[in-house]
Design a protein around this motif. Structure first.
Motif, PDB file in Angstrom:
ATOM      1  N   PHE A 395     -10.656   1.752 -15.963  1.00  0.00           N
ATOM      2  CA  PHE A 395      -9.510   2.058 -15.281  1.00  0.00           C
ATOM      3  C   PHE A 395      -9.607   1.540 -14.049  1.00  0.00           C
ATOM      4  CE2 PHE A 395     -12.380   5.677 -14.293  1.00  0.00           C
ATOM      5  CZ  PHE A 395     -12.178   5.794 -12.990  1.00  0.00           C
ATOM      6  N   GLN A 396      -8.338   1.460 -13.256  1.00  0.00           N
ATOM      7  CA  GLN A 396      -8.388   1.033 -11.794  1.00  0.00           C
ATOM      8  C   GLN A 396      -7.756   1.842 -11.047  1.00  0.00           C
ATOM      9  OE1 GLN A 396      -6.980  -3.124 -10.683  1.00  0.00           O
ATOM     10  NE2 GLN A 396      -4.967  -2.086 -10.314  1.00  0.00           N
ATOM     11  N   THR A 402      -5.630   0.845   0.387  1.00  0.00           N
ATOM     12  CA  THR A 402      -6.972   0.687  -0.344  1.00  0.00           C
ATOM     13  C   THR A 402      -7.092  -0.232  -1.508  1.00  0.00           C
ATOM     14  OG1 THR A 402      -7.279   3.156   0.034  1.00  0.00           O
ATOM     15  CG2 THR A 402      -8.895   2.107  -1.566  1.00  0.00           C
ATOM     16  N   PRO A 403      -8.215  -1.348  -1.151  1.00  0.00           N
ATOM     17  CA  PRO A 403      -8.082  -2.368  -2.410  1.00  0.00           C
ATOM     18  C   PRO A 403      -8.419  -1.779  -3.748  1.00  0.00           C
ATOM     19  CG  PRO A 403      -9.459  -2.985  -0.252  1.00  0.00           C
ATOM     20  CD  PRO A 403      -8.879  -1.511   0.072  1.00  0.00           C
ATOM     21  N   SER A 404      -7.978  -2.343  -4.693  1.00  0.00           N
ATOM     22  CA  SER A 404      -7.885  -2.107  -6.016  1.00  0.00           C
ATOM     23  C   SER A 404      -9.422  -1.985  -6.411  1.00  0.00           C
ATOM     24  CB  SER A 404      -7.175  -3.118  -6.818  1.00  0.00           C
ATOM     25  OG  SER A 404      -5.852  -3.327  -6.518  1.00  0.00           O
ATOM     26  N   LEU A 422     -11.547  -5.393  -5.013  1.00  0.00           N
ATOM     27  CA  LEU A 422     -10.876  -6.527  -4.170  1.00  0.00           C
ATOM     28  C   LEU A 422     -11.624  -6.395  -2.785  1.00  0.00           C
ATOM     29  CD1 LEU A 422      -7.198  -6.542  -5.209  1.00  0.00           C
ATOM     30  CD2 LEU A 422      -8.844  -8.162  -5.798  1.00  0.00           C
ATOM     31  N   PRO A 423     -11.671  -7.453  -2.012  1.00  0.00           N
ATOM     32  CA  PRO A 423     -11.955  -7.485  -0.613  1.00  0.00           C
ATOM     33  C   PRO A 423     -10.650  -7.051   0.058  1.00  0.00           C
ATOM     34  CG  PRO A 423     -11.499 -10.028  -1.376  1.00  0.00           C
ATOM     35  CD  PRO A 423     -11.485  -8.748  -2.575  1.00  0.00           C
ATOM     36  N   SER A 424     -10.840  -6.516   1.270  1.00  0.00           N
ATOM     37  CA  SER A 424      -9.936  -6.128   2.037  1.00  0.00           C
ATOM     38  C   SER A 424      -9.094  -7.556   2.697  1.00  0.00           C
ATOM     39  CB  SER A 424     -10.213  -5.446   3.354  1.00  0.00           C
ATOM     40  OG  SER A 424     -10.780  -4.292   3.106  1.00  0.00           O
ATOM     41  N   TYR A 425      -7.787  -7.543   2.115  1.00  0.00           N
ATOM     42  CA  TYR A 425      -7.035  -8.807   2.599  1.00  0.00           C
ATOM     43  C   TYR A 425      -6.252  -8.469   4.022  1.00  0.00           C
ATOM     44  CZ  TYR A 425      -8.163 -10.830  -2.026  1.00  0.00           C
ATOM     45  OH  TYR A 425      -8.490 -11.332  -3.161  1.00  0.00           O
ATOM     46  N   PHE A 426      -6.327  -7.502   4.314  1.00  0.00           N
ATOM     47  CA  PHE A 426      -5.875  -7.318   5.815  1.00  0.00           C
ATOM     48  C   PHE A 426      -6.374  -5.809   6.221  1.00  0.00           C
ATOM     49  CE2 PHE A 426      -3.316  -4.755   2.980  1.00  0.00           C
ATOM     50  CZ  PHE A 426      -2.906  -3.539   3.503  1.00  0.00           C
ATOM     51  N   ASP A 427      -6.416  -5.677   7.590  1.00  0.00           N
ATOM     52  CA  ASP A 427      -6.894  -4.736   8.390  1.00  0.00           C
ATOM     53  C   ASP A 427      -6.301  -3.429   8.095  1.00  0.00           C
ATOM     54  OD1 ASP A 427      -8.391  -3.039   9.956  1.00  0.00           O
ATOM     55  OD2 ASP A 427      -7.998  -4.156  11.764  1.00  0.00           O
ATOM     56  N   ALA A 428      -6.534  -2.754   7.137  1.00  0.00           N
ATOM     57  CA  ALA A 428      -5.983  -1.733   6.861  1.00  0.00           C
ATOM     58  C   ALA A 428      -6.138  -0.380   7.820  1.00  0.00           C
ATOM     59  CB  ALA A 428      -6.110  -0.897   5.260  1.00  0.00           C
ATOM     60  N   SER A 429      -7.011  -0.546   8.676  1.00  0.00           N
ATOM     61  CA  SER A 429      -7.275   0.437   9.709  1.00  0.00           C
ATOM     62  C   SER A 429      -6.312   0.739  10.663  1.00  0.00           C
ATOM     63  CB  SER A 429      -8.608   0.335  10.477  1.00  0.00           C
ATOM     64  OG  SER A 429      -8.429  -0.869  11.071  1.00  0.00           O
ATOM     65  N   SER A 475       8.311   3.888 -13.512  1.00  0.00           N
ATOM     66  CA  SER A 475       7.940   4.512 -12.383  1.00  0.00           C
ATOM     67  C   SER A 475       7.261   3.461 -11.412  1.00  0.00           C
ATOM     68  CB  SER A 475       6.724   5.591 -12.588  1.00  0.00           C
ATOM     69  OG  SER A 475       7.221   6.732 -13.549  1.00  0.00           O
ATOM     70  N   TYR A 476       7.865   3.580 -10.171  1.00  0.00           N
ATOM     71  CA  TYR A 476       7.211   2.900  -9.092  1.00  0.00           C
ATOM     72  C   TYR A 476       5.956   3.541  -8.305  1.00  0.00           C
ATOM     73  CZ  TYR A 476       9.757  -1.563  -9.076  1.00  0.00           C
ATOM     74  OH  TYR A 476      10.435  -2.832  -9.309  1.00  0.00           O
ATOM     75  N   GLN A 477       4.948   3.128  -8.433  1.00  0.00           N
ATOM     76  CA  GLN A 477       3.669   3.989  -7.956  1.00  0.00           C
ATOM     77  C   GLN A 477       2.887   2.940  -6.651  1.00  0.00           C
ATOM     78  OE1 GLN A 477       2.759   4.795 -12.503  1.00  0.00           O
ATOM     79  NE2 GLN A 477       1.117   5.366 -11.182  1.00  0.00           N
ATOM     80  N   PRO A 478       2.137   3.846  -5.831  1.00  0.00           N
ATOM     81  CA  PRO A 478       1.750   2.890  -5.028  1.00  0.00           C
ATOM     82  C   PRO A 478       0.710   2.052  -5.534  1.00  0.00           C
ATOM     83  CG  PRO A 478       1.602   5.323  -4.540  1.00  0.00           C
ATOM     84  CD  PRO A 478       2.239   5.116  -6.086  1.00  0.00           C
ATOM     85  N   PHE A 479       0.386   0.628  -4.703  1.00  0.00           N
ATOM     86  CA  PHE A 479      -0.198  -0.175  -5.125  1.00  0.00           C
ATOM     87  C   PHE A 479      -0.774  -0.888  -3.880  1.00  0.00           C
ATOM     88  CE2 PHE A 479       4.016  -1.762  -4.134  1.00  0.00           C
ATOM     89  CZ  PHE A 479       3.914  -2.883  -3.435  1.00  0.00           C
ATOM     90  N   TYR A 480      -1.954  -1.759  -4.146  1.00  0.00           N
ATOM     91  CA  TYR A 480      -2.451  -2.237  -2.982  1.00  0.00           C
ATOM     92  C   TYR A 480      -1.769  -3.518  -2.449  1.00  0.00           C
ATOM     93  CZ  TYR A 480      -6.006  -4.748  -0.032  1.00  0.00           C
ATOM     94  OH  TYR A 480      -6.604  -5.190   1.142  1.00  0.00           O
ATOM     95  N   ALA A 481      -1.274  -3.305  -1.264  1.00  0.00           N
ATOM     96  CA  ALA A 481      -0.394  -4.234  -0.566  1.00  0.00           C
ATOM     97  C   ALA A 481      -0.940  -5.387   0.146  1.00  0.00           C
ATOM     98  CB  ALA A 481       0.505  -3.546   0.553  1.00  0.00           C
ATOM     99  N   SER A 482      -1.786  -6.324  -0.850  1.00  0.00           N
ATOM    100  CA  SER A 482      -2.511  -7.264  -0.182  1.00  0.00           C
ATOM    101  C   SER A 482      -1.710  -8.516   0.254  1.00  0.00           C
ATOM    102  CB  SER A 482      -3.362  -7.904  -1.548  1.00  0.00           C
ATOM    103  OG  SER A 482      -2.550  -8.365  -2.611  1.00  0.00           O
ATOM    104  N   LYS A 483      -0.606  -8.771  -0.460  1.00  0.00           N
ATOM    105  CA  LYS A 483       0.358  -9.693   0.098  1.00  0.00           C
ATOM    106  C   LYS A 483       1.193  -9.347   1.239  1.00  0.00           C
ATOM    107  CE  LYS A 483      -0.109 -12.477  -4.355  1.00  0.00           C
ATOM    108  NZ  LYS A 483       0.756 -12.869  -5.513  1.00  0.00           N
ATOM    109  N   TYR A 484       1.896  -8.187   0.977  1.00  0.00           N
ATOM    110  CA  TYR A 484       2.812  -7.520   1.939  1.00  0.00           C
ATOM    111  C   TYR A 484       1.937  -7.333   3.389  1.00  0.00           C
ATOM    112  CZ  TYR A 484       6.350  -6.620  -1.126  1.00  0.00           C
ATOM    113  OH  TYR A 484       7.553  -6.904  -2.368  1.00  0.00           O
ATOM    114  N   GLY A 485       0.586  -7.110   3.012  1.00  0.00           N
ATOM    115  CA  GLY A 485       0.006  -6.528   4.542  1.00  0.00           C
ATOM    116  C   GLY A 485      -0.283  -7.852   5.203  1.00  0.00           C
TER     117      GLY A 485
END
Length: 690
Positions: A395-396, A402-404, A422-429, A475-485
């Motif tokens: 499972f994922q 939060t990266p997948s 996944l690595p952090s593709y953007f600074d989520a802090s 259902s549209y659920q939260p996802f890691y926003a790597s590209k949007y970030g």
């Protein structure tokens, strides 16, 4: 028109002027017509020349492609026997490779991949732009697979038998020509097939109407017909259900998008399972058929409510008897998002207020007992793959910032271990996620997520993008926003995910409150979220944009035609827009259970009130909409977007338009094509909203 006299249409409340309008742009429905493609090429050129010159385009393209091709991505597993299979694209493999490694090595992080099929090499060899669409294996050895390949990315596929040991297509093996069909192994020498068998074998929706059993060494024309539905159905398909070493030929005949008769082929005859047509079959475990209800069901004097997950003794059901047990009944704030089975356990992924909780159910001494998996909270859990010969599954977990992370788990022991993140593709802090609710027109509270900078000012100036869908119980659920970030948040944008009705976030009723004559609820929900963002001074109409694809493309098409005052940017992807003709184009007839039938005056009466193509008006202050589609989309016809652009341009409105020559309903076939589309769309949004 002759069928319904003007006086009858007037009595029914039909706006005859809208229905009688001549569609002077219908020639754009000729997918590969010379004049139509000249129109497409001219629009593509103008849009690309404008948007690709914007200052952010190249950096967005480069970063998006870098993420898409990154070797740090998760190689998602599909378990077949002792191997894990994976399909992978990167810079060296533009169209991808299908590969495998042992399950033991995968679990230990030693992913020694063995390439089985190189789609780039196959495309070059055949001079065809092949797109891999999946594989169906031969149980239990899985030494052979039926490979599905699409020419250009459409839903229609060619099916060819492949030997994973020789890494070659089987000479003289099973092979099925292009169609929106499917096939599966009954045994090594027998397939169950649903495809285009020739005249009369497809429905008006373009899907198979016949199910046949095909023996190796014979021609497809000689296959044995075991079931035939009606031409007006959505379609009929066959498959295999397995439990406790037994295999059953299972047939699903779908009269509509949301109903299906469930049938078995036993002893050369059809047996109809006496379960609701609108329930969904989730699998079979320990002799128990697992179903989820979409409406209330009364059995043996007991009522089981819609949304419930039930089990039924399969052997007794096949003999006409019903022995039913309740597994779980979601409450008004919950729904079941996914169900899967291992060898001994049932996995149930629940949504509560649009965040996930994972449970394991065990069938012990004729009763179901549950345990919760202590996975991370406040995000989205996705069941990736489960092993039919053990209790291992993957499972994922992810959320917006939060990266997948992929986990290997044991359903028997209820343990799990992180395999890859996944690595952090953007600074989520720098960002935070909040969930709010907006009051829709009828008083229903509509939840939505906001991802924004922690130091965001509520001054109404923040460029804000709402993404929503609102249909088909999706259902549209939260996802890691790597590209949007990288491309949106880091450039000052606010991202909003709206959980409007028509989806499945709160079970079947949430969907049913947004279909057919209730469709306006879906649009009102989006307007409520938009107005709530403006009231909170997170943004303002000048800085507010919306994006949606497919049914979501219809959503945003309606939004800008009904409420142009709310939005300054609209990205309308692979959309439905001409709701008067949608049921006559490609798979459109299959969606009449969702939207209604525009050829029935009573149903056209409510469809015509929102159909974007018919409701375009001159002299309005519409935003400059960006439409995208694909020439090879054989699900939602590219004519929808083409005609909308032509009609708007004819009225004097400025639009942007980009049609990818391949990609099917996904819009893109390769990472490069996807990066280009993303760069065009985000550049447009930044231009309009900052």
């Amino acid at each position: 028109m002759a069928k319904y006299p003007l006086i009858l249409m007037t009595l029914l409340g039909i706006n005859s002027s809208i229905r009688a309008q001549e569609d002077k742009f219908q020639w754009l429905e000729e997918v590969d017509g010379k004049r139509a493609l000249e129109f497409v090429n001219a629009q593509n050129k103008a849009t690309f020349e404008k948007l690709s010159k914007l200052k952010d385009y190249q950096s967005i393209y480069d970063k998006t492609l870098e993420i898409s091709n990154s070797s740090d991505r998760i190689a998602y597993p599909s378990i077949y026997g002792k191997y894990v299979y994976n399909f992978w694209k990167d810079q060296r493999h533009e169209r991808g490779i299908w590969r495998r490694c042992t399950l033991i090595d995968y679990n230990n992080g030693k992913m020694n991949w063995e390439t089985l099929l190189d789609i780039d090499a196959l495309s070059q060899k055949d001079s065809v732009k092949w797109v891999y669409k999946g594989a169906n294996g031969l149980y239990p050895s899985y030494n052979r697979f039926l490979i599905e390949l699409s020419n250009g990315g459409g839903d229609a596929v060619y099916i060819k038998e492949f030997d994973v040991n020789t890494k070659q297509f089987v000479e003289g093996g099973f092979q099925i020509d292009e169609a929106k069909g499917e096939a599966g192994y009954i045994d090594e020498n027998t397939l169950i097939v649903s495809t285009d068998f020739g005249k009369g074998s497809m429905t008006t929706s373009g899907y198979p109407n016949q199910v046949k059993i095909w023996k190796r060494g014979t021609s497809l024309k000689e296959a044995q017909l075991i079931y035939e539905g009606k031409k007006t159905d959505v379609g009929s398909w066959g498959g295999i259900l397995r439990t406790d070493g037994k295999s059953y030929v299972f047939i699903s005949r779908a009269p509509s998008m949301f109903t299906a008769q469930k049938l078995l082929w036993i002893d050369n005859k059809i047996v109809t399972l006496d379960i609701p047509d609108d329930c969904s079959v989730k699998g079979i475990l320990k002799g128990q058929l697992i179903i989820q209800l979409k409406s209330d069901w009364v059995v043996n004097g007991q009522t089981y409510a819609n949304g419930a997950l039930l089990s039924i003794n399969f052997d007794k059901l096949s003999k006409g008897l019903k022995e039913v047990q309740l597994i779980v009944q979601p409450d008004e704030f919950s729904s079941i998002s996914d169900v899967s089975t291992t060898k001994n356990q049932l996995l149930v992924n629940m949504l509560t207020n649009v965040t996930s909780k994972l449970f394991i159910y065990s069938f012990i001494e004729g009763k179901w007992a549950d345990r919760q998996v202590k996975a991370p909270d406040f995000g989205t859990i996705s069941l990736i793959s489960a092993h039919e010969f053990s209790d291992q599954y993957f499972f994922q977990y992810e959320n917006f910032i939060t990266p997948s992370t992929l986990y290997a788990a044991d359903a028997g022991a209820n343990t799990f271990t992180a395999i890859k993140s996944l690595p952090s593709y953007f600074d989520a802090s720098k960002y935070e996620v909040k969930q709010f609710k907006a009051r829709s027109k009828d008083g229903t509270m509509i939840p939505y997520f906001i991802v924004a900078a922690k130091n965001m000012k509520n001054d109404g100036l923040n460029p804000t993008l709402i993404v929503a869908y609102g249909g088909f119980e999706v259902s549209y659920q939260p996802f890691y926003a790597s590209k949007y970030g990288n491309t949106w948040l880091d450039k000052g944008g606010v991202f909003v995910l709206a959980n409007i009705r028509g989806g499945g976030e709160f079970g079947p009723k949430w969907h049913q409150d947004g279909i057919k004559e209730k469709r306006q609820n879906v649009f009102d929900d989006l307007f409520a979220v938009s107005e709530d963002l403006i009231t909170k001074k997170i943004t303002s109409p000048k800085h507010l944009g919306i994006m949606g694809g497919s049914n979501g493309g219809l959503l945003v098409g309606v939004a800008f035609t009904q409420r142009p005052d709310l939005y300054n940017a609209v990205v309308c992807q692979v959309p439905l827009l001409d709701m008067q003709r949608y049921n006559k184009l490609l798979a459109g007839a299959s969606w009449m259970g969702e939207y209604g039938n525009p050829d029935i005056p009573e149903e056209w009466a409510y469809i015509q009130k929102y159909s974007p193509y018919q409701n375009l008006k001159a002299g309005m202050k519409y935003p400059e909409v960006f439409f995208t589609t694909s020439t090879r989309d054989d699900r939602v016809h590219p004519g929808h977007a083409r005609k909308m652009v032509a009609k708007m341009n004819d009225m004097g409105y400025k639009t942007y338009y980009y049609e990818n020559t391949e990609g099917g309903h996904a819009g893109s076939s390769t990472n490069e094509q996807s990066a280009k589309s993303t760069a065009l769309m985000i550049s447009y949004l930044l231009m309009k909203l900052k």
